[in-house]
Design a protein around this motif. Structure first.
Motif, mmCIF file in Angstrom:
data_model
loop_
_atom_site.group_PDB
_atom_site.id
_atom_site.type_symbol
_atom_site.label_atom_id
_atom_site.label_comp_id
_atom_site.label_asym_id
_atom_site.label_seq_id
_atom_site.Cartn_x
_atom_site.Cartn_y
_atom_site.Cartn_z
ATOM 1 N N ASP A 279 52.906 93.352 123.128
ATOM 2 C CA ASP A 279 51.504 93.440 122.720
ATOM 3 C C ASP A 279 50.596 93.644 123.931
ATOM 4 O OD1 ASP A 279 51.952 93.124 119.981
ATOM 5 O OD2 ASP A 279 52.016 90.948 120.158
ATOM 6 N N ALA A 280 50.850 92.891 125.010
ATOM 7 C CA ALA A 280 50.022 93.005 126.207
ATOM 8 C C ALA A 280 50.182 94.375 126.857
ATOM 9 C CB ALA A 280 50.383 91.907 127.197
ATOM 10 N N SER B 103 51.022 97.172 125.349
ATOM 11 C CA SER B 103 50.368 98.158 124.482
ATOM 12 C C SER B 103 48.855 98.118 124.641
ATOM 13 C CB SER B 103 50.753 97.908 123.020
ATOM 14 O OG SER B 103 52.142 98.099 122.814
ATOM 15 N N ARG B 104 48.287 96.912 124.761
ATOM 16 C CA ARG B 104 46.835 96.792 124.952
ATOM 17 C C ARG B 104 46.407 97.444 126.257
ATOM 18 N NH1 ARG B 104 47.455 91.464 122.985
ATOM 19 N NH2 ARG B 104 47.499 90.693 125.149
ATOM 20 N N HIS B 105 47.124 97.138 127.319
ATOM 21 C CA HIS B 105 46.754 97.688 128.628
ATOM 22 C C HIS B 105 46.854 99.211 128.650
ATOM 23 C CE1 HIS B 105 47.873 98.402 133.080
ATOM 24 N NE2 HIS B 105 46.580 98.546 132.907
ATOM 25 N N ASP C 6 46.301 101.096 126.169
ATOM 26 C CA ASP C 6 45.414 101.624 125.121
ATOM 27 C C ASP C 6 46.189 102.274 123.981
ATOM 28 O OD1 ASP C 6 43.072 100.825 126.462
ATOM 29 O OD2 ASP C 6 43.156 102.619 127.724
ATOM 30 N N GLN D 283 47.908 99.022 118.049
ATOM 31 C CA GLN D 283 48.498 97.708 117.835
ATOM 32 C C GLN D 283 49.062 97.651 116.422
ATOM 33 O OE1 GLN D 283 48.488 95.037 120.339
ATOM 34 N NE2 GLN D 283 48.180 96.953 121.455
#
Length: 213
Positions: A166-167, A169-171, A173, A176
């Motif tokens: 998750d982290a 993927s967030r970084h 962009d 999710q």
């Protein structure tokens, strides 16, 4: 699996239908794989579902996917159901282990395998392959969390990073998606691979939970 190991398995299985699986791959595709299992212990976990999606260069081939559900294993408990949300009744018409691993191998061939914590999945798949097909998976492995960490280490050595999917993927962009679904997790790993291999790496200030030791 290195070249000597491949040659040994080819020698051991001269007439096996999967003999060519141990040839070195010469194409331009990879396959992202994820398994949902009954446990986090790869020595005892049993597979509940398997999914895979093909990647070609910087394209994720959404028309080339496989998502298999297996018959409920004996080790399927309420604790594991809380993670992957697959109940006994959801798996009533699932495939046998042998049917599932055979279909998976037909889909992936000897292409390199991409994944998140892929060695965990590989160890379980090897157990299943050896049990039913008399050989392990020979495919080269590409761990997306390693690719991500390797890029960060070049920019900010000796730091701690959140390497959860998750982290990452967030970084990067990236979308999710709902986790603990085999196909969604396989797609997530494929997206991470393509972004890290062909895209620009985001600026360091966007990284969360990073600090020097």
């Amino acid at each position: 699996m290195n070249i000597l190991q491949r040659l040994w398995w080819q020698y051991k299985l001269p007439n096996h239908p999967h003999h060519n699986l141990f040839d070195q791959y010469q194409g331009d595709e990879l396959v992202s794989i994820d398994c949902e299992t009954t446990s986090l212990d790869p020595n005892h976990a049993e597979i509940v579902s398997i999914a895979a999606i093909k990647i070609q260069h910087n394209r994720i081939l959404t028309s080339k996917t496989i998502h298999l559900k297996l018959t409920p294993p004996q080790s399927l408990t309420s604790d594991s159901i809380k993670i992957h949300h697959l109940r006994h009744q959801d798996l009533t018409h699932g495939l046998s282990e042998k049917e599932a691993i055979t279909q998976l191998i037909q889909f992936i061939g000897n292409r390199p395998i991409v994944g998140y914590h892929i060695r965990y999945d590989k160890k379980i798949l090897d157990r299943v392959c050896l049990r039913h097909l008399s050989h392990p998976l020979p495919n080269r492995l590409i761990e997306v969390s390693y690719l991500y960490h390797h890029k960060l280490e070049k920019l900010l050595p000796n730091a701690y990073y959140d390497l959860s999917i998750d982290a990452i993927s967030r970084h990067l962009d990236l979308p999710q998606a709902e986790r603990h679904d085999a196909l969604e997790d396989a797609i997530a790993a494929a997206l991470i691979y393509v972004r890290l291999t062909y895209g620009d790496f985001p600026d360091l200030p966007k990284i969360r939970n990073a600090h020097r030791y």
